[in-house]
Design a protein around this motif. Structure first.
Motif, PDB file in Angstrom:
ATOM      1  N   SER A  17      19.204 -24.231 -19.934  1.00 51.66           N
ATOM      2  CA  SER A  17      19.738 -25.337 -19.137  1.00 51.66           C
ATOM      3  C   SER A  17      21.242 -25.502 -19.204  1.00 51.66           C
ATOM      4  CB  SER A  17      19.052 -26.639 -19.548  1.00 51.66           C
ATOM      5  OG  SER A  17      19.252 -26.882 -20.917  1.00 51.66           O
ATOM      6  N   ARG A  40      14.132 -27.873 -23.620  1.00 56.49           N
ATOM      7  CA  ARG A  40      13.361 -29.082 -23.964  1.00 56.49           C
ATOM      8  C   ARG A  40      13.571 -30.200 -22.942  1.00 56.49           C
ATOM      9  NH1 ARG A  40      16.023 -29.318 -29.742  1.00 56.49           N
ATOM     10  NH2 ARG A  40      17.681 -28.817 -28.267  1.00 56.49           N
ATOM     11  N   ASN A  91      17.955 -16.825 -25.332  1.00 54.86           N
ATOM     12  CA  ASN A  91      19.301 -17.394 -25.475  1.00 54.86           C
ATOM     13  C   ASN A  91      19.381 -18.482 -26.548  1.00 54.86           C
ATOM     14  OD1 ASN A  91      22.117 -18.009 -24.503  1.00 54.86           O
ATOM     15  ND2 ASN A  91      21.106 -19.969 -24.175  1.00 54.86           N
ATOM     16  N   TYR A 157      20.558 -19.752 -40.660  1.00 55.45           N
ATOM     17  CA  TYR A 157      21.060 -19.234 -39.371  1.00 55.45           C
ATOM     18  C   TYR A 157      21.414 -17.757 -39.492  1.00 55.45           C
ATOM     19  CZ  TYR A 157      24.021 -18.978 -35.158  1.00 55.45           C
ATOM     20  OH  TYR A 157      24.579 -18.641 -33.947  1.00 55.45           O
ATOM     21  N   THR A 192      30.274 -23.694 -25.305  1.00 57.03           N
ATOM     22  CA  THR A 192      29.011 -24.265 -24.846  1.00 57.03           C
ATOM     23  C   THR A 192      28.954 -25.743 -25.246  1.00 57.03           C
ATOM     24  OG1 THR A 192      27.858 -23.794 -26.917  1.00 57.03           O
ATOM     25  CG2 THR A 192      27.842 -22.050 -25.241  1.00 57.03           C
TER      26      THR A 192
HETATM   27  N1  NAP Z   1      28.406 -21.411 -28.841  1.00 57.54           N
HETATM   28  C1  NAP Z   1      28.873 -20.546 -29.723  1.00 57.54           C
HETATM   29  O1  NAP Z   1      30.029 -20.649 -30.164  1.00 57.54           O
HETATM   30  C2  NAP Z   1      28.014 -19.413 -30.197  1.00 57.54           C
HETATM   31  C3  NAP Z   1      28.554 -18.492 -31.105  1.00 57.54           C
HETATM   32  C4  NAP Z   1      27.775 -17.423 -31.512  1.00 57.54           C
HETATM   33  C5  NAP Z   1      26.484 -17.269 -31.035  1.00 57.54           C
HETATM   34  N2  NAP Z   1      25.985 -18.188 -30.157  1.00 57.54           N
HETATM   35  C6  NAP Z   1      24.602 -18.013 -29.717  1.00 57.54           C
HETATM   36  O2  NAP Z   1      24.524 -18.296 -28.326  1.00 57.54           O
HETATM   37  C7  NAP Z   1      23.236 -18.860 -28.027  1.00 57.54           C
HETATM   38  C8  NAP Z   1      23.429 -20.142 -27.248  1.00 57.54           C
HETATM   39  O3  NAP Z   1      24.122 -21.052 -28.058  1.00 57.54           O
HETATM   40  P1  NAP Z   1      24.549 -22.523 -27.588  1.00 57.54           P
HETATM   41  O4  NAP Z   1      25.813 -22.840 -28.269  1.00 57.54           O
HETATM   42  O5  NAP Z   1      24.494 -22.662 -26.108  1.00 57.54           O
HETATM   43  O6  NAP Z   1      23.437 -23.494 -28.201  1.00 57.54           O
HETATM   44  P2  NAP Z   1      21.809 -23.419 -28.202  1.00 57.54           P
HETATM   45  O7  NAP Z   1      21.350 -24.728 -28.723  1.00 57.54           O
HETATM   46  O8  NAP Z   1      21.355 -22.219 -28.910  1.00 57.54           O
HETATM   47  O9  NAP Z   1      21.421 -23.223 -26.690  1.00 57.54           O
HETATM   48  C9  NAP Z   1      21.445 -24.281 -25.762  1.00 57.54           C
HETATM   49  C10 NAP Z   1      20.321 -24.117 -24.780  1.00 57.54           C
HETATM   50  O10 NAP Z   1      19.089 -23.878 -25.461  1.00 57.54           O
HETATM   51  C11 NAP Z   1      18.178 -24.984 -25.261  1.00 57.54           C
HETATM   52  N3  NAP Z   1      17.482 -25.210 -26.527  1.00 57.54           N
HETATM   53  C12 NAP Z   1      18.031 -25.508 -27.732  1.00 57.54           C
HETATM   54  N4  NAP Z   1      17.056 -25.677 -28.644  1.00 57.54           N
HETATM   55  C13 NAP Z   1      15.881 -25.485 -28.009  1.00 57.54           C
HETATM   56  C14 NAP Z   1      14.510 -25.547 -28.403  1.00 57.54           C
HETATM   57  N5  NAP Z   1      14.144 -25.873 -29.650  1.00 57.54           N
HETATM   58  N6  NAP Z   1      13.557 -25.303 -27.485  1.00 57.54           N
HETATM   59  C15 NAP Z   1      13.897 -25.001 -26.199  1.00 57.54           C
HETATM   60  N7  NAP Z   1      15.167 -24.915 -25.780  1.00 57.54           N
HETATM   61  C16 NAP Z   1      16.149 -25.167 -26.668  1.00 57.54           C
HETATM   62  C17 NAP Z   1      19.070 -26.125 -24.795  1.00 57.54           C
HETATM   63  O11 NAP Z   1      18.414 -27.067 -23.960  1.00 57.54           O
HETATM   64  P3  NAP Z   1      17.631 -28.337 -24.567  1.00 57.54           P
HETATM   65  O12 NAP Z   1      18.586 -29.011 -25.496  1.00 57.54           O
HETATM   66  O13 NAP Z   1      17.268 -29.153 -23.361  1.00 57.54           O
HETATM   67  O14 NAP Z   1      16.425 -27.795 -25.261  1.00 57.54           O
HETATM   68  C18 NAP Z   1      20.123 -25.378 -23.983  1.00 57.54           C
HETATM   69  O15 NAP Z   1      19.631 -25.034 -22.712  1.00 57.54           O
HETATM   70  C19 NAP Z   1      22.525 -19.039 -29.379  1.00 57.54           C
HETATM   71  O16 NAP Z   1      21.636 -17.978 -29.600  1.00 57.54           O
HETATM   72  C20 NAP Z   1      23.655 -18.992 -30.385  1.00 57.54           C
HETATM   73  O17 NAP Z   1      23.233 -18.536 -31.649  1.00 57.54           O
HETATM   74  C21 NAP Z   1      26.705 -19.254 -29.739  1.00 57.54           C
END
Ligand code: NAP
Length: 267
Positions: A17, A40, A91, A157, A192
Protein backbone atom coordinates in the motif's frame (compact mmCIF):
# COMPACT_ATOMS: atom_id res chain seq x y z
CA UNK A 1 9.53 -12.36 -23.92
CA UNK A 2 7.92 -9.13 -22.76
CA UNK A 3 7.59 -8.38 -19.04
CA UNK A 4 3.92 -9.42 -19.15
CA UNK A 5 4.69 -12.68 -20.94
CA UNK A 6 7.46 -13.51 -18.51
CA UNK A 7 5.81 -12.41 -15.23
CA UNK A 8 2.07 -12.26 -15.99
CA UNK A 9 -0.78 -12.80 -16.02
CA UNK A 10 -1.01 -11.71 -12.34
CA UNK A 11 1.40 -10.43 -9.70
CA UNK A 12 0.98 -10.61 -5.92
CA UNK A 13 2.58 -7.91 -3.78
CA UNK A 14 2.85 -8.49 -0.04
CA UNK A 15 2.97 -5.09 1.67
CA UNK A 16 1.73 -3.09 -1.29
CA UNK A 17 0.00 0.00 0.00
CA UNK A 18 2.84 2.49 0.49
CA UNK A 19 6.54 3.12 -0.04
CA UNK A 20 8.39 0.57 -2.14
CA UNK A 21 5.39 -1.81 -2.29
CA UNK A 22 3.24 0.93 -3.79
CA UNK A 23 5.99 1.78 -6.29
CA UNK A 24 6.25 -1.89 -7.33
CA UNK A 25 2.47 -2.06 -7.82
CA UNK A 26 2.42 1.00 -10.09
CA UNK A 27 5.41 -0.11 -12.15
CA UNK A 28 4.13 -3.65 -12.56
CA UNK A 29 0.77 -2.26 -13.71
CA UNK A 30 2.56 0.09 -16.13
CA UNK A 31 4.05 -3.08 -17.65
CA UNK A 32 0.54 -4.37 -18.23
CA UNK A 33 0.39 -6.88 -15.38
CA UNK A 34 -2.47 -6.64 -12.85
CA UNK A 35 -1.73 -7.25 -9.16
CA UNK A 36 -3.27 -8.61 -6.01
CA UNK A 37 -2.33 -5.96 -3.45
CA UNK A 38 -1.92 -7.08 0.18
CA UNK A 39 -1.55 -5.04 3.38
CA UNK A 40 -3.33 -4.65 6.73
CA UNK A 41 -5.11 -1.31 6.12
CA UNK A 42 -7.95 -1.30 3.63
CA UNK A 43 -8.17 2.42 2.78
CA UNK A 44 -4.66 2.97 1.36
CA UNK A 45 -5.00 -0.25 -0.65
CA UNK A 46 -8.32 0.85 -2.15
CA UNK A 47 -6.92 4.30 -2.94
CA UNK A 48 -3.88 2.79 -4.67
CA UNK A 49 -6.02 0.36 -6.66
CA UNK A 50 -8.13 3.31 -7.87
CA UNK A 51 -5.02 5.26 -8.87
CA UNK A 52 -3.59 2.32 -10.76
CA UNK A 53 -6.82 1.68 -12.65
CA UNK A 54 -6.96 5.37 -13.64
CA UNK A 55 -3.30 5.64 -14.63
CA UNK A 56 -2.66 2.27 -16.34
CA UNK A 57 -6.14 0.92 -17.03
CA UNK A 58 -4.96 -2.27 -15.35
CA UNK A 59 -7.10 -4.24 -12.90
CA UNK A 60 -6.18 -4.59 -9.19
CA UNK A 61 -7.53 -6.81 -6.45
CA UNK A 62 -7.00 -5.75 -2.84
CA UNK A 63 -7.04 -7.85 0.30
CA UNK A 64 -6.41 -6.99 3.93
CA UNK A 65 -4.04 -9.57 5.33
CA UNK A 66 -1.75 -9.48 8.35
CA UNK A 67 1.39 -11.22 7.14
CA UNK A 68 2.34 -11.92 10.75
CA UNK A 69 -0.80 -13.99 11.33
CA UNK A 70 -0.43 -17.77 11.28
CA UNK A 71 -3.22 -18.04 8.67
CA UNK A 72 -1.74 -15.37 6.38
CA UNK A 73 -1.16 -17.75 3.45
CA UNK A 74 -4.74 -19.10 3.65
CA UNK A 75 -6.04 -15.55 3.39
CA UNK A 76 -3.72 -14.75 0.51
CA UNK A 77 -4.76 -17.90 -1.37
CA UNK A 78 -8.42 -16.98 -0.85
CA UNK A 79 -7.79 -13.44 -2.17
CA UNK A 80 -5.89 -14.69 -5.22
CA UNK A 81 -8.58 -17.25 -6.10
CA UNK A 82 -8.10 -18.97 -9.46
CA UNK A 83 -5.79 -16.26 -10.86
CA UNK A 84 -2.50 -17.51 -12.30
CA UNK A 85 0.39 -15.77 -10.51
CA UNK A 86 3.62 -15.19 -12.44
CA UNK A 87 5.28 -12.75 -10.05
CA UNK A 88 5.44 -12.64 -6.27
CA UNK A 89 6.96 -9.55 -4.63
CA UNK A 90 7.71 -9.94 -0.93
CA UNK A 91 7.98 -6.31 0.14
CA UNK A 92 6.77 -5.87 3.74
CA UNK A 93 9.16 -6.68 6.54
CA UNK A 94 10.75 -3.58 8.09
CA UNK A 95 11.38 -3.58 11.83
CA UNK A 96 9.15 -0.95 13.39
CA UNK A 97 10.39 -1.71 16.92
CA UNK A 98 13.82 -0.05 16.93
CA UNK A 99 14.58 -1.68 20.27
CA UNK A 100 16.97 -4.08 21.93
CA UNK A 101 15.84 -7.71 22.02
CA UNK A 102 15.05 -7.84 25.74
CA UNK A 103 13.31 -4.46 25.76
CA UNK A 104 10.25 -5.78 23.87
CA UNK A 105 7.97 -8.68 24.64
CA UNK A 106 8.86 -11.78 22.66
CA UNK A 107 5.62 -11.53 20.63
CA UNK A 108 6.94 -8.40 18.83
CA UNK A 109 9.93 -10.41 17.59
CA UNK A 110 7.86 -13.46 16.73
CA UNK A 111 5.62 -11.28 14.58
CA UNK A 112 8.61 -9.93 12.67
CA UNK A 113 10.03 -13.43 12.24
CA UNK A 114 6.66 -14.70 10.99
CA UNK A 115 6.50 -11.99 8.31
CA UNK A 116 10.11 -12.30 7.13
CA UNK A 117 10.57 -16.03 7.52
CA UNK A 118 7.42 -18.17 7.81
CA UNK A 119 4.94 -16.26 5.63
CA UNK A 120 7.60 -15.35 3.06
CA UNK A 121 8.67 -19.03 2.86
CA UNK A 122 5.08 -20.27 2.62
CA UNK A 123 4.25 -17.78 -0.14
CA UNK A 124 7.35 -18.68 -2.15
CA UNK A 125 6.50 -22.38 -1.87
CA UNK A 126 2.90 -21.78 -2.86
CA UNK A 127 3.56 -19.49 -5.83
CA UNK A 128 6.83 -20.91 -7.17
CA UNK A 129 5.48 -24.45 -7.66
CA UNK A 130 3.13 -23.51 -10.51
CA UNK A 131 5.78 -21.13 -11.90
CA UNK A 132 8.25 -24.01 -12.16
CA UNK A 133 5.61 -26.17 -13.84
CA UNK A 134 4.92 -23.39 -16.39
CA UNK A 135 8.64 -22.74 -16.95
CA UNK A 136 8.48 -19.00 -16.20
CA UNK A 137 7.87 -16.50 -13.41
CA UNK A 138 9.63 -14.42 -10.78
CA UNK A 139 10.13 -14.09 -7.04
CA UNK A 140 11.38 -10.70 -5.86
CA UNK A 141 12.41 -10.54 -2.19
CA UNK A 142 12.92 -7.04 -0.79
CA UNK A 143 15.76 -7.15 1.69
CA UNK A 144 18.03 -4.80 3.63
CA UNK A 145 21.76 -4.30 4.10
CA UNK A 146 20.89 -5.62 7.57
CA UNK A 147 20.94 -9.10 6.01
CA UNK A 148 24.75 -9.10 5.96
CA UNK A 149 25.31 -9.32 9.71
CA UNK A 150 23.84 -9.05 13.20
CA UNK A 151 23.45 -5.65 14.83
CA UNK A 152 22.44 -4.05 18.09
CA UNK A 153 18.75 -3.00 18.21
CA UNK A 154 18.12 -5.20 15.17
CA UNK A 155 18.90 -8.75 16.27
CA UNK A 156 15.68 -10.33 15.01
CA UNK A 157 15.49 -8.07 11.97
CA UNK A 158 19.04 -8.83 10.81
CA UNK A 159 18.60 -12.54 11.46
CA UNK A 160 15.32 -12.72 9.56
CA UNK A 161 16.79 -10.80 6.64
CA UNK A 162 19.86 -13.09 6.63
CA UNK A 163 17.45 -16.02 6.34
CA UNK A 164 15.82 -14.31 3.38
CA UNK A 165 19.20 -13.72 1.71
CA UNK A 166 20.32 -17.37 1.93
CA UNK A 167 16.85 -18.63 1.07
CA UNK A 168 16.69 -16.43 -2.02
CA UNK A 169 20.14 -17.53 -3.17
CA UNK A 170 19.16 -21.17 -2.74
CA UNK A 171 15.91 -20.73 -4.67
CA UNK A 172 17.74 -18.89 -7.44
CA UNK A 173 20.12 -21.84 -7.79
CA UNK A 174 17.22 -24.34 -7.84
CA UNK A 175 14.78 -22.49 -10.06
CA UNK A 176 16.80 -20.74 -12.73
CA UNK A 177 17.02 -23.83 -14.94
CA UNK A 178 13.20 -23.88 -14.84
CA UNK A 179 12.86 -20.32 -16.13
CA UNK A 180 11.90 -18.85 -12.74
CA UNK A 181 13.85 -15.71 -11.79
CA UNK A 182 14.65 -15.10 -8.12
CA UNK A 183 16.10 -11.80 -6.95
CA UNK A 184 16.96 -10.56 -3.48
CA UNK A 185 16.93 -6.76 -3.69
CA UNK A 186 19.08 -5.36 -0.87
CA UNK A 187 18.08 -1.81 0.07
CA UNK A 188 19.77 0.90 2.06
CA UNK A 189 17.91 3.84 3.60
CA UNK A 190 14.81 4.44 1.50
CA UNK A 191 12.21 7.19 1.73
CA UNK A 192 9.18 5.22 2.87
CA UNK A 193 6.43 6.30 5.28
CA UNK A 194 7.42 3.48 7.65
CA UNK A 195 11.04 4.64 7.82
CA UNK A 196 9.99 8.28 8.24
CA UNK A 197 7.65 7.29 11.07
CA UNK A 198 10.35 5.29 12.86
CA UNK A 199 12.87 8.15 12.71
CA UNK A 200 10.24 10.69 13.79
CA UNK A 201 9.39 8.54 16.81
CA UNK A 202 13.10 8.51 17.72
CA UNK A 203 13.40 12.29 17.20
CA UNK A 204 15.90 11.76 14.38
CA UNK A 205 16.13 13.89 11.22
CA UNK A 206 15.40 12.19 7.93
CA UNK A 207 18.62 11.50 5.96
CA UNK A 208 19.26 13.56 2.82
CA UNK A 209 20.38 10.64 0.74
CA UNK A 210 17.53 8.15 1.20
CA UNK A 211 16.64 6.36 -2.02
CA UNK A 212 13.34 6.99 -3.72
CA UNK A 213 10.85 4.09 -3.72
CA UNK A 214 10.27 4.59 -7.46
CA UNK A 215 13.98 4.22 -8.22
CA UNK A 216 14.29 1.18 -5.98
CA UNK A 217 11.29 -0.55 -7.57
CA UNK A 218 12.54 0.25 -11.07
CA UNK A 219 15.92 -1.29 -10.29
CA UNK A 220 14.36 -4.38 -8.73
CA UNK A 221 12.18 -5.10 -11.75
CA UNK A 222 15.00 -4.38 -14.18
CA UNK A 223 17.41 -6.71 -12.33
CA UNK A 224 14.90 -9.47 -11.64
CA UNK A 225 16.32 -11.70 -14.41
CA UNK A 226 19.87 -11.24 -13.07
CA UNK A 227 19.74 -12.72 -9.55
CA UNK A 228 20.45 -13.87 -7.04
CA UNK A 229 21.26 -10.49 -5.41
CA UNK A 230 21.19 -6.81 -6.33
CA UNK A 231 22.56 -4.31 -3.82
CA UNK A 232 20.99 -0.86 -4.09
CA UNK A 233 23.57 1.80 -4.93
CA UNK A 234 26.35 -0.63 -5.81
CA UNK A 235 27.35 -1.81 -9.24
CA UNK A 236 26.51 -5.44 -9.83
CA UNK A 237 30.09 -6.65 -9.68
CA UNK A 238 31.27 -4.93 -6.49
CA UNK A 239 32.76 -7.46 -4.11
CA UNK A 240 33.58 -7.17 -0.44
CA UNK A 241 30.18 -5.80 0.65
CA UNK A 242 29.59 -8.77 2.92
CA UNK A 243 32.70 -9.34 5.02
CA UNK A 244 32.85 -12.87 6.33
CA UNK A 245 36.06 -13.33 8.32
CA UNK A 246 35.49 -13.47 12.10
CA UNK A 247 37.39 -10.23 12.74
CA UNK A 248 35.62 -8.39 9.91
CA UNK A 249 32.25 -9.54 11.20
CA UNK A 250 33.13 -8.32 14.70
CA UNK A 251 34.22 -4.94 13.29
CA UNK A 252 30.99 -4.70 11.36
CA UNK A 253 28.81 -5.42 14.41
CA UNK A 254 30.68 -2.76 16.42
CA UNK A 255 30.46 -0.23 13.61
CA UNK A 256 26.70 -0.71 13.29
CA UNK A 257 26.32 -0.60 17.07
CA UNK A 258 27.73 2.94 16.94
CA UNK A 259 25.23 3.88 14.23
CA UNK A 260 22.37 2.29 16.20
CA UNK A 261 23.29 4.28 19.29
CA UNK A 262 23.05 7.49 17.26
CA UNK A 263 19.55 6.57 16.14
CA UNK A 264 18.15 4.74 19.13
CA UNK A 265 20.19 6.28 21.96
CA UNK A 266 22.24 4.35 24.48
CA UNK A 267 19.32 2.74 26.29
N1 NAP B 1 12.72 2.09 4.30
C1 NAP B 1 14.00 1.76 4.42
O1 NAP B 1 14.85 2.61 4.71
C2 NAP B 1 14.43 0.34 4.18
C3 NAP B 1 15.80 0.04 4.27
C4 NAP B 1 16.21 -1.26 4.01
C5 NAP B 1 15.28 -2.24 3.68
N2 NAP B 1 13.96 -1.91 3.61
C6 NAP B 1 13.02 -2.98 3.30
O2 NAP B 1 12.04 -2.49 2.39
C7 NAP B 1 10.79 -3.14 2.63
C8 NAP B 1 9.71 -2.10 2.79
O3 NAP B 1 10.01 -1.32 3.91
P1 NAP B 1 9.12 -0.08 4.40
O4 NAP B 1 10.04 0.90 5.00
O5 NAP B 1 8.19 0.39 3.33
O6 NAP B 1 8.22 -0.66 5.59
P2 NAP B 1 7.31 -2.01 5.71
O7 NAP B 1 6.55 -1.86 6.97
O8 NAP B 1 8.16 -3.20 5.58
O9 NAP B 1 6.38 -1.97 4.45
C9 NAP B 1 5.25 -1.13 4.37
C10 NAP B 1 4.16 -1.83 3.61
O10 NAP B 1 3.95 -3.15 4.12
C11 NAP B 1 2.65 -3.25 4.74
N3 NAP B 1 2.80 -4.07 5.94
C12 NAP B 1 3.60 -3.84 7.01
N4 NAP B 1 3.43 -4.81 7.93
C13 NAP B 1 2.51 -5.66 7.43
C14 NAP B 1 1.89 -6.85 7.92
N5 NAP B 1 2.16 -7.35 9.13
N6 NAP B 1 0.97 -7.47 7.15
C15 NAP B 1 0.65 -6.97 5.92
N7 NAP B 1 1.21 -5.87 5.41
C16 NAP B 1 2.12 -5.21 6.16
C17 NAP B 1 2.23 -1.81 4.98
O11 NAP B 1 0.82 -1.61 4.97
P3 NAP B 1 -0.06 -1.77 6.31
O12 NAP B 1 0.60 -0.93 7.35
O13 NAP B 1 -1.42 -1.28 5.90
O14 NAP B 1 -0.06 -3.22 6.64
C18 NAP B 1 2.85 -1.11 3.78
O15 NAP B 1 2.07 -1.30 2.62
C19 NAP B 1 11.01 -4.03 3.87
O16 NAP B 1 11.24 -5.35 3.49
C20 NAP B 1 12.24 -3.44 4.52
O17 NAP B 1 12.96 -4.39 5.27
C21 NAP B 1 13.51 -0.66 3.86
Amino acid sequence: MSFAERYGPWAVIAGASEGTGRAFARKIAANGVPSVLLARRREPLMALAGEIRAESGVECVTATVDLAAPDALDRIVAAVGPREVGLFVNNAGADTNGARFLDRGVEAWLQLARINVMTMLRCCHHFAGPMRARGRGGLLLVNSGACYGGASHMATYTASKAFMLCFGEGLWAELRQHGVDVLTLVLGQTDTPAFRKLLAEKGMPFPDKAASPDDVAALGLERLPYGPVQNWGLADDVIGYAPNSASMRRERVLMIEKMSKQIFGDR
